[in-house]
Write a protein that holds these residues in place. Structure first.
Motif, PDB file in Angstrom:
ATOM      1  N   ARG A 242      18.927   2.508   7.871  1.00 15.39           N
ATOM      2  CA  ARG A 242      18.820   2.951   9.262  1.00 15.39           C
ATOM      3  C   ARG A 242      18.018   4.247   9.280  1.00 15.39           C
ATOM      4  NH1 ARG A 242      24.444   2.574  12.424  1.00 15.39           N
ATOM      5  NH2 ARG A 242      22.943   2.822  14.133  1.00 15.39           N
ATOM      6  N   SER A 243      16.723   4.094   9.071  1.00 13.99           N
ATOM      7  CA  SER A 243      15.840   5.247   8.932  1.00 13.99           C
ATOM      8  C   SER A 243      14.733   5.200   9.975  1.00 13.99           C
ATOM      9  CB  SER A 243      15.222   5.249   7.524  1.00 13.99           C
ATOM     10  OG  SER A 243      14.134   6.134   7.437  1.00 13.99           O
ATOM     11  N   GLY A 244      14.338   6.372  10.462  1.00 16.52           N
ATOM     12  CA  GLY A 244      13.205   6.433  11.378  1.00 16.52           C
ATOM     13  C   GLY A 244      11.918   5.940  10.734  1.00 16.52           C
ATOM     14  N   SER A 245      11.860   6.018   9.407  1.00 14.72           N
ATOM     15  CA  SER A 245      10.670   5.528   8.704  1.00 14.72           C
ATOM     16  C   SER A 245      10.503   4.031   8.877  1.00 14.72           C
ATOM     17  CB  SER A 245      10.762   5.868   7.214  1.00 14.72           C
ATOM     18  OG  SER A 245      10.907   7.247   7.036  1.00 14.72           O
ATOM     19  N   LEU A 246      11.617   3.315   8.993  1.00 15.72           N
ATOM     20  CA  LEU A 246      11.527   1.868   9.203  1.00 15.72           C
ATOM     21  C   LEU A 246      11.016   1.556  10.603  1.00 15.72           C
ATOM     22  CD1 LEU A 246      14.694   0.475   7.400  1.00 15.72           C
ATOM     23  CD2 LEU A 246      12.452   1.128   6.487  1.00 15.72           C
ATOM     24  N   ILE A 247      11.272   2.451  11.559  1.00 10.66           N
ATOM     25  CA  ILE A 247      10.682   2.305  12.898  1.00 10.66           C
ATOM     26  C   ILE A 247       9.171   2.411  12.795  1.00 10.66           C
ATOM     27  CG2 ILE A 247      10.499   3.331  15.196  1.00 10.66           C
ATOM     28  CD1 ILE A 247      13.372   4.273  14.914  1.00 10.66           C
ATOM     29  N   THR A 248       8.709   3.408  12.041  1.00 11.59           N
ATOM     30  CA  THR A 248       7.265   3.579  11.852  1.00 11.59           C
ATOM     31  C   THR A 248       6.660   2.351  11.187  1.00 11.59           C
ATOM     32  OG1 THR A 248       7.649   5.953  11.576  1.00 11.59           O
ATOM     33  CG2 THR A 248       5.479   5.123  10.969  1.00 11.59           C
ATOM     34  N   ALA A 249       7.342   1.820  10.175  1.00 14.03           N
ATOM     35  CA  ALA A 249       6.847   0.627   9.475  1.00 14.03           C
ATOM     36  C   ALA A 249       6.792  -0.575  10.416  1.00 14.03           C
ATOM     37  CB  ALA A 249       7.733   0.323   8.271  1.00 14.03           C
ATOM     38  N   ARG A 250       7.822  -0.742  11.247  1.00  9.88           N
ATOM     39  CA  ARG A 250       7.822  -1.856  12.201  1.00  9.88           C
ATOM     40  C   ARG A 250       6.668  -1.714  13.205  1.00  9.88           C
ATOM     41  NH1 ARG A 250       9.513  -1.925  17.167  1.00  9.88           N
ATOM     42  NH2 ARG A 250      10.834  -0.080  16.958  1.00  9.88           N
ATOM     43  N   LEU A 251       6.477  -0.503  13.704  1.00  9.17           N
ATOM     44  CA  LEU A 251       5.378  -0.268  14.639  1.00  9.17           C
ATOM     45  C   LEU A 251       4.033  -0.545  13.973  1.00  9.17           C
ATOM     46  CD1 LEU A 251       6.706   3.040  16.236  1.00  9.17           C
ATOM     47  CD2 LEU A 251       6.475   0.831  17.395  1.00  9.17           C
ATOM     48  N   ALA A 252       3.909  -0.136  12.707  1.00 11.69           N
ATOM     49  CA  ALA A 252       2.659  -0.381  11.988  1.00 11.69           C
ATOM     50  C   ALA A 252       2.369  -1.877  11.886  1.00 11.69           C
ATOM     51  CB  ALA A 252       2.735   0.245  10.589  1.00 11.69           C
ATOM     52  N   ALA A 253       3.395  -2.657  11.554  1.00  6.55           N
ATOM     53  CA  ALA A 253       3.210  -4.109  11.462  1.00  6.55           C
ATOM     54  C   ALA A 253       2.820  -4.686  12.813  1.00  6.55           C
ATOM     55  CB  ALA A 253       4.487  -4.761  10.945  1.00  6.55           C
ATOM     56  N   GLU A 254       3.465  -4.229  13.884  1.00  6.94           N
ATOM     57  CA  GLU A 254       3.128  -4.715  15.232  1.00  6.94           C
ATOM     58  C   GLU A 254       1.708  -4.332  15.629  1.00  6.94           C
ATOM     59  OE1 GLU A 254       6.127  -3.005  17.682  1.00  6.94           O
ATOM     60  OE2 GLU A 254       7.723  -4.379  17.012  1.00  6.94           O
ATOM     61  N   GLN A 255       1.230  -3.212  15.108  1.00  6.21           N
ATOM     62  CA  GLN A 255      -0.121  -2.750  15.417  1.00  6.21           C
ATOM     63  C   GLN A 255      -1.176  -3.379  14.517  1.00  6.21           C
ATOM     64  OE1 GLN A 255       0.521   1.432  14.845  1.00  6.21           O
ATOM     65  NE2 GLN A 255       1.542   1.725  16.808  1.00  6.21           N
ATOM     66  N   GLY A 256      -0.753  -4.217  13.593  1.00  3.74           N
ATOM     67  CA  GLY A 256      -1.698  -4.869  12.697  1.00  3.74           C
ATOM     68  C   GLY A 256      -2.113  -4.020  11.521  1.00  3.74           C
ATOM     69  N   ARG A 257      -1.330  -3.012  11.201  1.00  8.32           N
ATOM     70  CA  ARG A 257      -1.635  -2.146  10.066  1.00  8.32           C
ATOM     71  C   ARG A 257      -0.987  -2.686   8.794  1.00  8.32           C
ATOM     72  NH1 ARG A 257      -4.164  -0.738  14.211  1.00  8.32           N
ATOM     73  NH2 ARG A 257      -4.266   1.437  14.933  1.00  8.32           N
ATOM     74  N   GLU A 258      -1.518  -2.266   7.654  1.00  9.40           N
ATOM     75  CA  GLU A 258      -0.907  -2.622   6.378  1.00  9.40           C
ATOM     76  C   GLU A 258       0.365  -1.799   6.180  1.00  9.40           C
ATOM     77  OE1 GLU A 258      -1.823  -4.942   4.376  1.00  9.40           O
ATOM     78  OE2 GLU A 258      -3.783  -5.458   5.180  1.00  9.40           O
ATOM     79  N   VAL A 259       1.404  -2.417   5.632  1.00  8.36           N
ATOM     80  CA  VAL A 259       2.655  -1.714   5.349  1.00  8.36           C
ATOM     81  C   VAL A 259       2.912  -1.801   3.845  1.00  8.36           C
ATOM     82  CG1 VAL A 259       5.131  -1.578   5.761  1.00  8.36           C
ATOM     83  CG2 VAL A 259       3.586  -2.234   7.627  1.00  8.36           C
ATOM     84  N   PHE A 260       3.124  -0.643   3.238  1.00 10.39           N
ATOM     85  CA  PHE A 260       3.393  -0.544   1.798  1.00 10.39           C
ATOM     86  C   PHE A 260       4.760   0.100   1.596  1.00 10.39           C
ATOM     87  CE2 PHE A 260      -1.135   0.140   2.606  1.00 10.39           C
ATOM     88  CZ  PHE A 260      -1.725  -0.867   1.859  1.00 10.39           C
ATOM     89  N   ALA A 261       5.425  -0.268   0.519  1.00 10.16           N
ATOM     90  CA  ALA A 261       6.720   0.331   0.215  1.00 10.16           C
ATOM     91  C   ALA A 261       6.824   0.581  -1.279  1.00 10.16           C
ATOM     92  CB  ALA A 261       7.850  -0.578   0.682  1.00 10.16           C
ATOM     93  N   LEU A 262       7.414   1.722  -1.607  1.00 10.13           N
ATOM     94  CA  LEU A 262       7.616   2.095  -2.995  1.00 10.13           C
ATOM     95  C   LEU A 262       9.016   1.670  -3.414  1.00 10.13           C
ATOM     96  CD1 LEU A 262       5.908   3.704  -5.084  1.00 10.13           C
ATOM     97  CD2 LEU A 262       7.235   5.716  -4.438  1.00 10.13           C
ATOM     98  N   PRO A 263       9.150   0.831  -4.421  1.00 14.09           N
ATOM     99  CA  PRO A 263      10.494   0.380  -4.829  1.00 14.09           C
ATOM    100  C   PRO A 263      11.249   1.500  -5.535  1.00 14.09           C
ATOM    101  CG  PRO A 263       8.856  -0.428  -6.367  1.00 14.09           C
ATOM    102  CD  PRO A 263       8.096   0.246  -5.267  1.00 14.09           C
TER     103      PRO A 263
END
Length: 379
Positions: A242-263
């Motif tokens: 439950r992080s604000g960063s996941l909001i940013t990632a969701r918005l990025a996907a909706e905007q057609g941006r690439e989403v990367f995540a560090l495991p």
């Protein structure tokens, strides 16, 4: 921009009850900022309804008909009168092109610093405010490598990952953009005042919020769409579920941006958000080269990190290359390096100093070291 026209834009930004899409609707229907304020009550209502399918709020129309009010826009004008400050508007030719593509782009941005930085190729790096030391080191290392490759690093000036990403870009001599959730007459958190000053000198501080707007909690999720909207992609480094960063990632996907995540570790709560993103289709990355491989087609002018790393390591002697091969992006103690390399403590210390000065490794707490650049075949 002349003062009269600037006052019109500042008034439009402050109109209550209009909303981001309402402001855009009026500009797109009526054509210019002057036409918006010259329109009649009927004309404004018709333009708003034609674009949104809804009737505008009466107080919004009343404010537009009244025109600029010196008491309302005065703080904005006073702030903008200072050096290196400007308002970038929807009709300006240098309005950030990627941001213009999103559905709810702001009609104006308050900018302190270099407005040209907003139109440069950007990679957003976001993550937990309560990031671990390793998470902050990873954010800084990725920011350094990507900034050296020519990307402007964008984030939100928050504690933890955001601050580490900004600092990493600055350490590399690159540019960085900080998107605020308040008016730019403030710095939040206050302890980042010095960092904000450095960003303004080597990039830009940006906000859609008028001068005097306090850092209300609800502003930060709203500004996240600008962080992702400015960038070609978003890298998430440490995020809880439950992080604000996941909001940013969701918005990025909706905007057609690439989403990367560090495991991260399966035992860390701060890795669960990143792991969830990866399960949902985000690209797992282990070094900056992975990011640039994905963005290569979008950013042909940005050089490869791998080629840069190869060049930096090409003049190392055999002992230095052996030590570099032992290091990863996770901290390793100097004692472990001495044990596994077979080199004497004096030689290891000398080599580590050389590698650090060349930007290939970074020192951490407790006499630990880690790579500051991605692994390459030639290492």
């Amino acid at each position: 921009m002349d003062a009269d026209r600037l006052a019109l834009w500042l008034t439009l930004v402050r109109v209550p009850g209009l909303g981001t899409r309402g402001r855009r609707a009026l500009l797109e229907q009526l054509g210019t900022i002057e036409a918006v304020f010259a329109a009649s009550r009927v004309g404004l209502a018709s333009a708003f309804e034609a674009a949104t399918g809804e009737a505008p709020r009466p107080e919004a129309i009343d404010t537009l008909l009244a025109g600029p009010d010196a008491s309302r826009v005065g703080p904005d004008l006073a702030w903008l009168a200072e050096p290196d400050r400007c308002l970038v508007t929807w009709t300006d030719p240098d309005y950030p092109p990627l941001l213009r593509e999103i559905a709810d782009a702001p009609v104006a941005l308050y900018v302190r610093g270099e407005r040209a930085a907003l139109a440069e190729p950007q990679l957003a790096i976001v993550g937990s405010r309560n990031a671990s030391l390793v998470g902050q080191q990873n954010a800084a290392a990725f920011a350094r490598a990507l900034a050296r490759a020519g990307l402007t690093i964008t984030s939100g000036l928050a504690m933890g990952v955001d601050a580490a990403a900004h600092r990493g870009a600055l350490e590399a001599g690159g540019r960085t953009v900080a998107v605020a959730g308040h008016g730019l007459d403030l710095v939040y958190p206050a302890r980042h005042r010095e960092l904000a000053e450095a960003i303004a000198r080597r990039g830009a501080l940006v906000s859609e919020f008028p001068i005097g707007t306090p850092p209300h909690a609800g502003n930060f999720p709203v500004r996240n769409r600008i962080i992702s909207g400015l960038a070609t992609g978003v890298l998430v480094v440490e995020a809880a579920l439950r992080s604000g960063s996941l909001i940013t990632a969701r918005l990025a996907a909706e905007q057609g941006r690439e989403v990367f995540a560090l495991p991260g570790s399966i035992h860390s709560p701060l890795a669960r958000g990143c792991h969830a993103l990866i399960r949902q289709g985000a690209k797992l990355v282990e070094d900056a080269g992975h990011v640039l491989e994905e963005l290569g087609a979008l950013l042909p002018s940005v050089p490869s990190v791998s080629s840069r790393s190869t060049h930096e390591a090409s003049n190392l002697d055999d002992d230095a290359r052996r030590l570099l091969r032992l290091l990863s992006h996770d901290p390793l103690s100097i004692d472990a390096l001495i044990e596994h390399s077979g080199l004497t403590p004096d030689i290891v210390s000398s080599i580590l100093l050389t590698l650090e000065l060349r930007g290939l490794v970074t020192a951490g707490p407790g006499a630990t070291y880690q790579r500051a650049a991605p692994l390459t075949q030639s290492d």
